[in-house]
Write a protein that holds these residues in place. Structure first.
Motif, PDB file in Angstrom:
ATOM      1  N   SER A   1       1.982   7.863   7.384  1.00  0.00           N
ATOM      2  CA  SER A   1       1.994   7.160   6.100  1.00  0.00           C
ATOM      3  C   SER A   1       2.290   8.157   4.989  1.00  0.00           C
ATOM      4  O   SER A   1       2.055   9.365   5.148  1.00  0.00           O
ATOM      5  CB  SER A   1       0.638   6.487   5.847  1.00  0.00           C
ATOM      6  OG  SER A   1      -0.324   7.478   5.558  1.00  0.00           O
TER       7      SER A   1
ATOM      8  N   THR B   1       0.631   8.563   2.376  1.00  0.00           N
ATOM      9  CA  THR B   1      -0.641   9.186   1.992  1.00  0.00           C
ATOM     10  C   THR B   1      -0.968  10.360   2.920  1.00  0.00           C
ATOM     11  O   THR B   1      -1.350  11.445   2.460  1.00  0.00           O
ATOM     12  CB  THR B   1      -1.772   8.131   2.035  1.00  0.00           C
ATOM     13  OG1 THR B   1      -1.388   7.053   1.163  1.00  0.00           O
ATOM     14  CG2 THR B   1      -3.092   8.706   1.578  1.00  0.00           C
TER      15      THR B   1
ATOM     16  N   TRP C   1      -0.337  12.707  -4.929  1.00  0.00           N
ATOM     17  CA  TRP C   1      -0.146  11.308  -4.567  1.00  0.00           C
ATOM     18  C   TRP C   1       0.548  10.578  -5.714  1.00  0.00           C
ATOM     19  O   TRP C   1       0.116  10.683  -6.864  1.00  0.00           O
ATOM     20  CB  TRP C   1      -1.487  10.635  -4.260  1.00  0.00           C
ATOM     21  CG  TRP C   1      -1.316   9.392  -3.425  1.00  0.00           C
ATOM     22  CD1 TRP C   1      -1.383   9.308  -2.066  1.00  0.00           C
ATOM     23  CD2 TRP C   1      -1.060   8.072  -3.904  1.00  0.00           C
ATOM     24  NE1 TRP C   1      -1.169   8.020  -1.654  1.00  0.00           N
ATOM     25  CE2 TRP C   1      -0.968   7.227  -2.766  1.00  0.00           C
ATOM     26  CE3 TRP C   1      -0.875   7.500  -5.168  1.00  0.00           C
ATOM     27  CZ2 TRP C   1      -0.718   5.860  -2.841  1.00  0.00           C
ATOM     28  CZ3 TRP C   1      -0.623   6.137  -5.265  1.00  0.00           C
ATOM     29  CH2 TRP C   1      -0.548   5.328  -4.102  1.00  0.00           C
TER      30      TRP C   1
ATOM     31  N   ASP D   1       4.783   3.198   3.848  1.00  0.00           N
ATOM     32  CA  ASP D   1       3.767   2.772   2.871  1.00  0.00           C
ATOM     33  C   ASP D   1       3.681   3.685   1.645  1.00  0.00           C
ATOM     34  O   ASP D   1       2.699   4.394   1.442  1.00  0.00           O
ATOM     35  CB  ASP D   1       2.396   2.650   3.572  1.00  0.00           C
ATOM     36  CG  ASP D   1       2.457   1.663   4.722  1.00  0.00           C
ATOM     37  OD1 ASP D   1       2.721   0.472   4.453  1.00  0.00           O
ATOM     38  OD2 ASP D   1       2.303   2.082   5.889  1.00  0.00           O
TER      39      ASP D   1
ATOM     40  N   ASN E   1       1.492  -4.146  -0.206  1.00  0.00           N
ATOM     41  CA  ASN E   1       0.419  -4.095   0.788  1.00  0.00           C
ATOM     42  C   ASN E   1      -0.887  -4.613   0.202  1.00  0.00           C
ATOM     43  O   ASN E   1      -1.024  -4.759  -1.015  1.00  0.00           O
ATOM     44  CB  ASN E   1       0.226  -2.651   1.272  1.00  0.00           C
ATOM     45  CG  ASN E   1       1.344  -2.209   2.214  1.00  0.00           C
ATOM     46  OD1 ASN E   1       1.897  -3.024   2.953  1.00  0.00           O
ATOM     47  ND2 ASN E   1       1.685  -0.928   2.159  1.00  0.00           N
ATOM     48  N   ASN E   2      -1.864  -4.859   1.087  1.00  0.00           N
ATOM     49  CA  ASN E   2      -3.135  -5.429   0.635  1.00  0.00           C
ATOM     50  C   ASN E   2      -3.902  -4.510  -0.312  1.00  0.00           C
ATOM     51  O   ASN E   2      -4.725  -4.978  -1.096  1.00  0.00           O
ATOM     52  CB  ASN E   2      -4.020  -5.775   1.832  1.00  0.00           C
ATOM     53  CG  ASN E   2      -3.434  -6.952   2.618  1.00  0.00           C
ATOM     54  OD1 ASN E   2      -2.645  -7.735   2.065  1.00  0.00           O
ATOM     55  ND2 ASN E   2      -3.797  -7.063   3.892  1.00  0.00           N
ATOM     56  N   ASP E   3      -3.601  -3.206  -0.244  1.00  0.00           N
ATOM     57  CA  ASP E   3      -4.301  -2.282  -1.148  1.00  0.00           C
ATOM     58  C   ASP E   3      -3.838  -2.431  -2.606  1.00  0.00           C
ATOM     59  O   ASP E   3      -4.436  -1.860  -3.522  1.00  0.00           O
ATOM     60  CB  ASP E   3      -4.136  -0.825  -0.685  1.00  0.00           C
ATOM     61  CG  ASP E   3      -2.676  -0.378  -0.658  1.00  0.00           C
ATOM     62  OD1 ASP E   3      -1.811  -1.069  -1.241  1.00  0.00           O
ATOM     63  OD2 ASP E   3      -2.386   0.671  -0.040  1.00  0.00           O
ATOM     64  N   GLY E   4      -2.749  -3.167  -2.816  1.00  0.00           N
ATOM     65  CA  GLY E   4      -2.259  -3.387  -4.171  1.00  0.00           C
ATOM     66  C   GLY E   4      -1.568  -2.179  -4.798  1.00  0.00           C
ATOM     67  O   GLY E   4      -1.056  -2.260  -5.908  1.00  0.00           O
ATOM     68  N   ARG E   5      -1.561  -1.039  -4.084  1.00  0.00           N
ATOM     69  CA  ARG E   5      -0.967   0.183  -4.644  1.00  0.00           C
ATOM     70  C   ARG E   5       0.280   0.615  -3.889  1.00  0.00           C
ATOM     71  O   ARG E   5       1.118   1.340  -4.411  1.00  0.00           O
ATOM     72  CB  ARG E   5      -1.944   1.374  -4.549  1.00  0.00           C
ATOM     73  CG  ARG E   5      -3.352   1.061  -4.919  1.00  0.00           C
ATOM     74  CD  ARG E   5      -4.243   2.289  -5.065  1.00  0.00           C
ATOM     75  NE  ARG E   5      -4.071   3.358  -4.085  1.00  0.00           N
ATOM     76  CZ  ARG E   5      -4.219   4.649  -4.372  1.00  0.00           C
ATOM     77  NH1 ARG E   5      -4.473   5.039  -5.579  1.00  0.00           N
ATOM     78  NH2 ARG E   5      -4.098   5.558  -3.445  1.00  0.00           N
ATOM     79  N   THR E   6       0.387   0.246  -2.636  1.00  0.00           N
ATOM     80  CA  THR E   6       1.508   0.721  -1.821  1.00  0.00           C
ATOM     81  C   THR E   6       2.344  -0.468  -1.346  1.00  0.00           C
ATOM     82  O   THR E   6       1.891  -1.610  -1.368  1.00  0.00           O
ATOM     83  CB  THR E   6       1.030   1.505  -0.579  1.00  0.00           C
ATOM     84  OG1 THR E   6       0.232   0.629   0.237  1.00  0.00           O
ATOM     85  CG2 THR E   6       0.211   2.726  -0.980  1.00  0.00           C
TER      86      THR E   6
END
Ligand code: 4AD
Ligand code: MG
Length: 465
Positions: free
Chosen positions: A311, A313, A332, A357, A370-375
């Motif tokens: 990923s 990250t 990041w 991602d 994505n579900n994290d709202g950031r990626t």
């Protein structure tokens, strides 16, 4: 002039002959001339393979007088017999009965025997094709073009021709070449700005940077599709990996997510490597010897390999903990630089790598949040030396999320109503990617400049030929 013999035989076929041939016609370009008092050797190449076919003219035999006047670069036709060659390194040679000079050359012909720099050869792009290196490059390019279609056709993907002229800037990077019929010195203005409604298409248009958006419409009807065509980017980056005109292969799959997208990309790359190893053996051996040592072993490994995936990250964490000093510091949210790509592929995984991602801020609007709202569900395939060869993603299929993303990045949703329609009626999860054909060819051939794997390169300041 060429009596009693039908058709010409290509050098490649002649060199692969199973037995001697009494009457044969060969046509090609003279690569070298070696003369002694009693014998003249012409090495002929016709582009069908790397190797030359030797034509041996003996004193007192037909053609000797004419051959004495032939120089490197000339185009000739030879009629004679194909016989076993006593010379090392070649199985056959031609003993001529007749020599016809189709096109003469002179001592100014730029490709004399010595090796030239690739930089110099770029300045004679119309003639460099007659050199060993470029012969090999364009035979591999040809073979892989065919393999690309074969790969997708075997998997029942529909081949679609997406438009070259478009009003949609797919990547949103503002790197489109304008297409207009307006007079640059007298364009119609409104409030001091050009009134594009008066232009040929009634709106601002440019050359496409990607066929993806139209490809998505096709995937929404045919399931699995691909495009393979020219794309244009006006990025003014004068690097060895950027061209203003390049070819891209873009598959798009309905009912697929990012994992399936990566799987298709890995299968595709392995298939192409295998195809090149099977069909371009001599040319790859040439690259291995002259351009990149170990190239064949590298391709053999890739043809088998599982691909590493990491990923974004995790990639950032790898770079940070490496202790390596980079010109562009790593944190990041930052976009990858080529020094980071190289470190990850060359030092960390030592091979091709999918990075997935990414932060949504550094990727295009159409990638699925994505579900994290950031990626976003993006993937890039990086390879040693060349860097990014593939960019892809799962697409945002949720209309409301897509509209919000468009607004965030400053795209008016109504300006791409047709693209939103695809999310309004019969939307489905879908994913795809784009392989830069020239970047991949750089990887396969070991050539280090993109200008040397495309027939007539277009780069800033250069559109000759
Ligand atoms: O990463 P990119 O910009 O992705 C797209 O265009 C997506 N619409 C593709 C898709 O998902 N259908 O470009 C894809 C690839 C890059 O990874 C790179 O190999 C190549 O195109 N590429 C270039 N090659 C040569 N010269 C350039 N200026 C290039 N820009 C991108
Ligand atoms: Mg990219």
């Amino acid at each position: 002039m060429m009596p009693n013999v039908e058709g010409r035989v290509r050098v490649r076929e002649a060199l692969q002959a199973q037995e001697a041939i009494e009457a044969i016609v060969i046509k090609g370009w003279v690569r070298t001339v070696r003369r002694s008092k009693d014998v003249i050797f012409l090495a002929l190449n016709d582009g069908s393979c790397l190797a030359n076919l030797q034509i041996v003219f003996a004193q007192g035999k037909p053609g000797f007088e004419e051959a004495a006047r032939v120089v490197t670069g000339a185009c000739v036709a030879v009629e004679g017999s194909l016989v076993a060659s006593p010379a090392a390194g070649q199985s056959w040679e031609v003993h001529p009965r007749n020599l016809e000079v189709l096109g003469e050359a002179d001592s100014d012909y730029p490709l004399q025997k010595k090796r030239h720099s690739f930089e110099y050869l770029r300045s004679i792009a119309h003639l460099r094709l007659r050199s060993n290196a470029f012969g090999a490059v364009f035979r591999v390019r040809n073979a892989l073009s065919f393999a690309i279609h074969r790969f997708f056709q075997e998997r029942k993907f529909l081949y679609v021709h997406t438009p070259v002229i478009t009003a949609n800037d797919c990547e949103g990077a503002g790197e489109m070449f304008r297409v207009t019929t307006l007079d640059p010195t007298g364009a119609p203005l409104e409030d001091g700005k050009i009134d594009w409604r008066k232009d040929f298409f009634g709106q601002r248009t440019g050359l496409t940077v990607s066929g993806q958006l139209q490809g998505e419409a096709f995937a929404g009807a045919f399931g699995d599709i691909y495009t393979f065509g020219p794309t244009f980017r006006a990025e003014n980056s004068n690097t060895s990996r950027h061209a203003a005109e390049f070819w891209m292969i873009e598959p798009e799959m309905a009912f697929a997510d990012l994992v399936e997208d990566c799987r298709l990309a890995a299968d595709f790359l392995r298939y192409l490597c295998r195809y090149a190893l099977e069909h371009c053996r001599d040319d790859l051996a040439f690259f291995d010897e002259r351009i990149e040592k170990g190239l064949v072993a590298k391709l053999e490994a890739l043809a088998q390999a599982g691909f590493e995936t990491m990923s974004y990250t995790d990639a950032v964490a790898e770079l940070q903990k490496s202790g390596q000093k980079f010109d562009y510091p790593v944190e990041w949210g930052c976009d990858r630089q080529s020094e980071h790509e190289r470190f990850l592929t060359e030092q960390v995984v030592k091979g091709p790598l999918f990075v997935t991602d990414y932060p949504k801020e550094i990727k295009a609007f159409y990638m699925r949040l994505n579900n994290d709202g950031r990626t976003v569900a993006a993937m890039d395939c990086l390879v040693p030396r060349v860097g990014e060869i593939i960019g892809g993603s799962q697409r945002e299929e949720r209309r409301n999320v897509l509209e919000e993303r468009m607004r965030d990045v400053g795209i008016a949703p109504q300006s791409m109503g047709w693209y939103l329609d695809l999310r309004r009626w019969g939307s489905c999860p879908h994913a795809g990617f784009g392989l830069g054909f020239e970047r991949f060819l750089m990887y396969v051939t070991g050539m280090s400049n993109i200008r040397d794997v495309i027939p007539f390169p277009r780069t800033p300041g250069n559109a000759a030929f």
